[in-house]
Design an enzyme around this catalytic site. Structure first.
Site, PDB file in Angstrom:
ATOM      1  N   ASP A  57     -11.267   8.569 -23.135  1.00 37.26           N
ATOM      2  CA  ASP A  57     -10.816   8.799 -24.503  1.00 37.26           C
ATOM      3  C   ASP A  57      -9.945  10.050 -24.469  1.00 37.26           C
ATOM      4  O   ASP A  57     -10.440  11.152 -24.198  1.00 37.26           O
ATOM      5  CB  ASP A  57     -12.018   8.997 -25.425  1.00 37.26           C
ATOM      6  CG  ASP A  57     -11.638   9.234 -26.874  1.00 37.26           C
ATOM      7  OD1 ASP A  57     -10.445   9.479 -27.157  1.00 37.26           O
ATOM      8  OD2 ASP A  57     -12.539   9.201 -27.735  1.00 37.26           O
ATOM      9  N   SER A 137       9.396   7.002 -26.580  1.00 38.94           N
ATOM     10  CA  SER A 137       9.899   5.942 -27.454  1.00 38.94           C
ATOM     11  C   SER A 137      11.324   6.289 -27.847  1.00 38.94           C
ATOM     12  O   SER A 137      11.700   7.473 -27.865  1.00 38.94           O
ATOM     13  CB  SER A 137       9.038   5.839 -28.715  1.00 38.94           C
ATOM     14  OG  SER A 137       9.638   5.008 -29.693  1.00 38.94           O
ATOM     15  N   TYR A 150       4.581   9.289 -36.719  1.00 36.65           N
ATOM     16  CA  TYR A 150       4.746   8.718 -35.381  1.00 36.65           C
ATOM     17  C   TYR A 150       5.953   9.334 -34.675  1.00 36.65           C
ATOM     18  O   TYR A 150       5.857   9.748 -33.506  1.00 36.65           O
ATOM     19  CB  TYR A 150       4.920   7.210 -35.481  1.00 36.65           C
ATOM     20  CG  TYR A 150       5.302   6.569 -34.162  1.00 36.65           C
ATOM     21  CD1 TYR A 150       4.370   6.442 -33.145  1.00 36.65           C
ATOM     22  CD2 TYR A 150       6.598   6.106 -33.940  1.00 36.65           C
ATOM     23  CE1 TYR A 150       4.723   5.874 -31.927  1.00 36.65           C
ATOM     24  CE2 TYR A 150       6.962   5.539 -32.725  1.00 36.65           C
ATOM     25  CZ  TYR A 150       6.017   5.418 -31.724  1.00 36.65           C
ATOM     26  OH  TYR A 150       6.371   4.860 -30.522  1.00 36.65           O
ATOM     27  N   LYS A 154       6.423  11.559 -31.016  1.00 30.56           N
ATOM     28  CA  LYS A 154       7.298  11.181 -29.908  1.00 30.56           C
ATOM     29  C   LYS A 154       8.393  12.223 -29.670  1.00 30.56           C
ATOM     30  O   LYS A 154       8.837  12.413 -28.539  1.00 30.56           O
ATOM     31  CB  LYS A 154       7.894   9.796 -30.156  1.00 30.56           C
ATOM     32  CG  LYS A 154       6.848   8.687 -30.096  1.00 30.56           C
ATOM     33  CD  LYS A 154       6.072   8.702 -28.771  1.00 30.56           C
ATOM     34  CE  LYS A 154       5.082   7.565 -28.653  1.00 30.56           C
ATOM     35  NZ  LYS A 154       4.352   7.594 -27.357  1.00 30.56           N
TER      36      LYS A 154
END
Length: 282
Positions: A57, A137, A150, A154
């Site tokens: 994790d 990304s 998000y 990135k």
């Protein structure tokens, strides 16, 4: 990196998608793969392929320590590569996001990546070789409305990768950033599902439009500019095995086109393009 059957790699987020595809490709290519996920029972297929599997994790310090120590114990203290793949998306207007959800996203997408890199670097420095591949990304080079949290993670991965690349290169460790575009992994389902409960009030129509646009990108004509997770796995393997890796590897035409457009367009032109696709709340 040396072409040896004893090459060892630790990969995070292997329960599905890019992580699973990368682990499968590498183990079939002769790598000793240590595949990880929060729930190790999701890794049965990879164990059958010959991967070593570990519970990991990336938001838990003890779990990260345990996985790295377990791997080093099995490899005699060596680790040739780390692939930081674990991550997820959430969508919605920034004002509507629960701050604890944003913190959790940074824990997974950014802090876990950084901490695992810190945990493997002593072994890599000691052996004077190693490679860290961070899965970023195209969303680390541009921003779509409704994806602020998000994209912020990135962008952070971009910065950390650039810094680490210069900091550890002298020890023989190479840091590479892989920047996928549209990848059909169920990523869009997770992003849309993350919006549940935050679509009330003045942002309701906007969030609904973001959800629809997300689904259209993955299901409509744009999908032809994307690809499946093995497209990313192939690039990861190239980044790991080439003698002189690039700093960045865009994956799929969608990534190259979108990042190229953002680089050429000024802020005003980009904002106008985004307003045409995402009608702003009023």
């Amino acid at each position: 990196m040396a072409d040896s059957p004893d090459r060892t790699v630790l990969i995070t987020g292997c329960s599905s998608g890019i992580g699973e595809a990368t682990a499968t490709r590498l183990v079939r290519s002769g790598w000793q793969v240590h595949a990880t996920a929060r729930r190790p029972e999701t890794l049965d297929a990879l164990a059958t392929e010959g991967c070593h599997v570990h519970a990991l994790d990336v938001t838990d310090e003890g779990s990260m320590h345990s996985a790295v120590e377990s791997m080093l114990g099995q490899t005699g203290g060596t680790i040739d590569a780390l692939v930081n793949n674990a991550g997820y998306s959430q969508s919605g207007a920034t004002e509507t996001l629960a701050i604890d959800d944003v913190r959790q996203q940074f824990e997974t997408n950014v802090f876990g990546l950084l901490r695992l890199s810190q945990l493997v670097l002593p072994a890599m420095r000691s052996q004077r070789s190693g490679r860290i591949v961070n899965i970023g990304s195209m969303g680390g080079r541009l921003t779509f409305p409704g994806g602020g949290a998000y994209h912020a993670t990135k962008y952070a991965v971009e910065a950390l990768s650039d810094a680490m690349r210069m900091e550890v290169g002298g020890f023989g460790v190479r840091v590479v950033l892989v920047e996928p575009g549209l990848i059909t992994t169920g990523f869009d389902d997770a992003a849309v599902a993350s919006m549940a409960g935050n679509d009330d009030g003045v942002y309701a129509d906007f969030n609904t439009h973001v959800a629809a646009s997300t689904r259209e990108a993955y299901a409509g004509p744009m999908r032809h500019l994307g690809g499946g997770p093995d497209r990313v796995a192939k690039v990861v393997q190239r980044a790991l095995e080439t003698q002189r890796p690039k700093a960045r590897y865009p994956v799929t035409p969608s990534a190259r086109l979108a990042m190229g457009a953002r680089r050429l367009m000024g802020d005003r032109a980009w904002d106008a393009a985004m307003r045409s696709q995402f009608p702003p709340p009023r």
